[in-house]
Design a protein around this motif. Structure first.
Motif, PDB file in Angstrom:
ATOM      1  N   HIS A  10     -18.840  32.730  39.395  1.00  0.00           N
ATOM      2  CA  HIS A  10     -19.132  32.277  40.738  1.00  0.00           C
ATOM      3  C   HIS A  10     -20.525  32.467  41.152  1.00  0.00           C
ATOM      4  O   HIS A  10     -21.481  32.774  40.183  1.00  0.00           O
ATOM      5  N   PRO A  11     -21.185  31.756  42.040  1.00  0.00           N
ATOM      6  CA  PRO A  11     -20.291  30.893  43.049  1.00  0.00           C
ATOM      7  C   PRO A  11     -19.747  29.548  42.764  1.00  0.00           C
ATOM      8  O   PRO A  11     -20.504  29.040  41.767  1.00  0.00           O
ATOM      9  N   LYS A  12     -18.728  29.099  43.227  1.00  0.00           N
ATOM     10  CA  LYS A  12     -18.107  27.918  42.850  1.00  0.00           C
ATOM     11  C   LYS A  12     -17.176  27.532  43.987  1.00  0.00           C
ATOM     12  O   LYS A  12     -16.644  28.268  44.587  1.00  0.00           O
ATOM     13  N   GLU A  13     -16.806  26.167  43.845  1.00  0.00           N
ATOM     14  CA  GLU A  13     -15.651  25.716  44.675  1.00  0.00           C
ATOM     15  C   GLU A  13     -14.311  26.451  44.394  1.00  0.00           C
ATOM     16  O   GLU A  13     -13.954  26.162  43.145  1.00  0.00           O
ATOM     17  N   ILE A  14     -13.532  26.698  45.312  1.00  0.00           N
ATOM     18  CA  ILE A  14     -12.242  27.515  45.084  1.00  0.00           C
ATOM     19  C   ILE A  14     -10.984  26.555  45.074  1.00  0.00           C
ATOM     20  O   ILE A  14     -11.144  25.452  46.010  1.00  0.00           O
ATOM     21  N   GLU A  15     -10.380  26.482  43.875  1.00  0.00           N
ATOM     22  CA  GLU A  15      -9.164  25.780  43.939  1.00  0.00           C
ATOM     23  C   GLU A  15      -7.989  26.685  44.227  1.00  0.00           C
ATOM     24  O   GLU A  15      -7.498  27.487  43.306  1.00  0.00           O
ATOM     25  N   THR A  16      -7.123  26.307  45.206  1.00  0.00           N
ATOM     26  CA  THR A  16      -6.015  26.956  45.665  1.00  0.00           C
ATOM     27  C   THR A  16      -5.139  26.662  44.812  1.00  0.00           C
ATOM     28  O   THR A  16      -4.976  25.370  44.176  1.00  0.00           O
ATOM     29  N   ALA A  17      -3.871  27.241  44.522  1.00  0.00           N
ATOM     30  CA  ALA A  17      -2.900  27.057  43.849  1.00  0.00           C
ATOM     31  C   ALA A  17      -1.491  27.539  44.361  1.00  0.00           C
ATOM     32  O   ALA A  17      -1.568  28.478  45.032  1.00  0.00           O
ATOM     33  N   ASP A  18      -0.427  26.978  44.212  1.00  0.00           N
ATOM     34  CA  ASP A  18       1.004  27.517  44.432  1.00  0.00           C
ATOM     35  C   ASP A  18       1.281  28.033  43.087  1.00  0.00           C
ATOM     36  O   ASP A  18       1.549  27.454  41.996  1.00  0.00           O
ATOM     37  N   PRO A  19       1.469  29.360  43.104  1.00  0.00           N
ATOM     38  CA  PRO A  19       2.093  30.187  41.885  1.00  0.00           C
ATOM     39  C   PRO A  19       3.165  29.590  41.272  1.00  0.00           C
ATOM     40  O   PRO A  19       3.474  29.805  40.021  1.00  0.00           O
ATOM     41  N   ASP A  20       4.114  28.760  41.896  1.00  0.00           N
ATOM     42  CA  ASP A  20       5.367  28.278  41.265  1.00  0.00           C
ATOM     43  C   ASP A  20       5.123  26.932  40.868  1.00  0.00           C
ATOM     44  O   ASP A  20       5.745  26.350  39.889  1.00  0.00           O
TER      45      ASP A  20
END
Length: 200
Positions: A114-124
């Protein structure tokens, strides 16, 4: 994290059961929480939400909103046949925003910092392999920082895993005043260890 939790609970005399999945916490009778599981359920006075990326969902079952984001993080595993070219020590490089550590034999694990662009995710539903573009970015950084190693290295694998990240990057640990017997142990991104469990 789960084996760490079970070992610590066993030290304090608590029974443990493997392959039991909590599906809901729909009811409460006196002081007992009644989790629905894929095995016969046992009422309990205490539920510890230590489900990592799934923790926010579990907390919502008892009406608690936990502020954290699930992010997807990637690593690449490289191999090099010349041991003399391998970095000798683990490094967290703030200039290039990467880190690496030596694995067994002649393998090197490399990731993005970090720092970097955050990639969100669905855990499933998230891609568990590292992206090709990520592998190319890592190799580009290594060609700049470790040119001799990068010239001989080859990608042998890569993977993605999930972090549960709070707004301040510190874990949430302790009792929930609104729900007696419900405790949170979240935001560690899989790294809690013995001391965290002892604190609970």
């Amino acid at each position: 994290m789960t084996p760490c939790c079970c070992r610590t609970l066993m030290v304090f005399g608590a029974p443990t059961a493997a392959r039991v999945c909590c599906l809901d916490i729909p009811a409460r009778r006196r002081r007992l929480l009644l989790p629905n599981t894929n095995r016969p359920a046992h009422p309990t006075e205490v539920v510890v939400d230590a489900a990592g990326p799934w923790g926010r969902r579990i907390a919502s079952w008892v009406g608690v909103d936990v502020p954290f984001t699930v992010t997807r993080e990637q690593d690449v595993v490289l191999a090099c046949d010349d041991p003399s070219l391998m970095p000798r020590f683990p490094v967290s490089n703030g200039v290039d925003r990467d880190y690496w550590r030596r694995e067994e034999g002649t393998h090197l694990l490399v990731g993005d910092g970090h720092p970097k662009e955050i990639e969100t995710a669905d855990p499933d539903r998230f891609e568990r392999r590292a992206d090709r573009s990520f592998e190319e970015m890592i190799m580009g950084r290594l060609r700049h920082r470790l040119p001799a190693f990068a010239a001989q290295a080859r990608i042998e694998g890569g993977y993605a895993r999930l972090y549960d990240v709070t707004p301040v990057w510190h874990p949430i640990l302790g009792r929930v005043p609104e729900v007696e017997g419900f405790l949170l142990c979240l935001g560690f991104s899989g790294n809690i260890g013995r001391d965290g469990w002892r604190s609970l």
